[in-house]
Write an enzyme that holds these catalytic residues in place. Structure first.
Site, mmCIF file in Angstrom:
data_model
loop_
_atom_site.group_PDB
_atom_site.id
_atom_site.type_symbol
_atom_site.label_atom_id
_atom_site.label_comp_id
_atom_site.label_asym_id
_atom_site.label_seq_id
_atom_site.Cartn_x
_atom_site.Cartn_y
_atom_site.Cartn_z
ATOM 1 N N ASP A 202 50.735 -10.264 -34.569
ATOM 2 C CA ASP A 202 51.328 -11.079 -33.506
ATOM 3 C C ASP A 202 51.156 -12.536 -33.911
ATOM 4 O OD1 ASP A 202 52.367 -12.007 -31.078
ATOM 5 O OD2 ASP A 202 50.371 -12.085 -30.177
ATOM 6 N N GLU B 143 55.785 -9.393 -34.852
ATOM 7 C CA GLU B 143 56.589 -9.734 -33.683
ATOM 8 C C GLU B 143 57.472 -10.912 -34.048
ATOM 9 O OE1 GLU B 143 54.868 -9.901 -29.608
ATOM 10 O OE2 GLU B 143 55.561 -11.981 -29.643
ATOM 11 N N ASP C 297 45.313 -11.614 -27.876
ATOM 12 C CA ASP C 297 46.105 -11.694 -29.111
ATOM 13 C C ASP C 297 45.843 -10.480 -30.003
ATOM 14 O OD1 ASP C 297 47.067 -14.762 -29.024
ATOM 15 O OD2 ASP C 297 44.998 -14.625 -28.325
#
Length: 211
Positions: A4, A64, A137
């Site tokens: 991410d 992502e 996260d």
């Protein structure tokens, strides 16, 4: 391995898949918030992601894709962070895949607008993580890895073969482009199925012209 991307914290997670069993190998985040030099951040991202790949030896890396927001500067910074992480994986000869944020949330929770807390709770439940990480996260990074696992193990996606591609949104070509080309190909192969609209002939009226 799922990543991410972020400019302050970059989450990551590594999955081990054995048949139908999925196990969390490691999840955590790369702390960047104390670095002021943006280029120093990029160098550190490249080194840390490369070190994680060397340590855990994933076969594929999923990221992502950056979301589209009103703050252009934030989008550029996030795009650079993602690009450097991608380059680190590619430099190790790994395949890289991208998935849109809404696609990832939908794979995990069933809703593309789910909050981070719900994603974290479901990721922890799926992988039986007793002590969730302090920052979300990390679970976001693991959610990317889970999304890639679900998408790649889906028999429908496997049937698409080369129609699957690595691109913004992940998994498949954009619906508009793919749908358009598929429809054109269908009409070319089945011309008799095309519905053509016949032009209308103007109707005659019996009204007499007024003087």
């Amino acid at each position: 391995m799922g990543i991410d991307p972020g400019t302050n914290y970059m989450g990551y997670g590594v999955l081990e898949v054995c048949g139908r069993e999925v196990r969390s190998v490691v999840l955590g985040d790369i702390d960047l918030h104390r670095m002021n030099d943006p280029y120093e951040k990029l160098r550190y991202i490249f080194e840390r992601v490369g070190a994680l790949v060397d340590e855990y030896r994933p076969r594929e890396v999923a990221l992502e894709s950056p979301f589209f927001g009103e703050n252009v500067q934030s989008m550029l910074k996030l795009g650079r962070a993602q690009g450097v992480a991608m380059a680190a994986a590619l430099s190790r000869g790994l395949q890289v895949f991208e998935y849109a944020p809404t696609r990832i949330k939908q794979c995990i929770t069933g809703r593309g607008s789910a909050p981070k807390e719900q994603v974290a709770a479901l990721v922890s439940s799926m992988l039986t993580i007793e002590r969730p990480p302090r920052r979300l996260d990390a679970t976001d990074g693991m959610a990317v890895a889970l999304c890639h696992h679900f998408m790649s193990s889906n028999p429908l996606n496997g049937a698409l073969g080369e129609d699957r591609f690595k691109g913004l949104g992940g998994g498949r070509k954009a619906a508009s482009a793919k749908g358009s080309s598929s429809w054109e190909r269908f009409l070319k192969d089945n011309p008799q199925r095309e519905i053509r609209q016949t032009p209308r002939t103007p109707q005659k009226t019996n009204h007499k012209p007024t003087k």
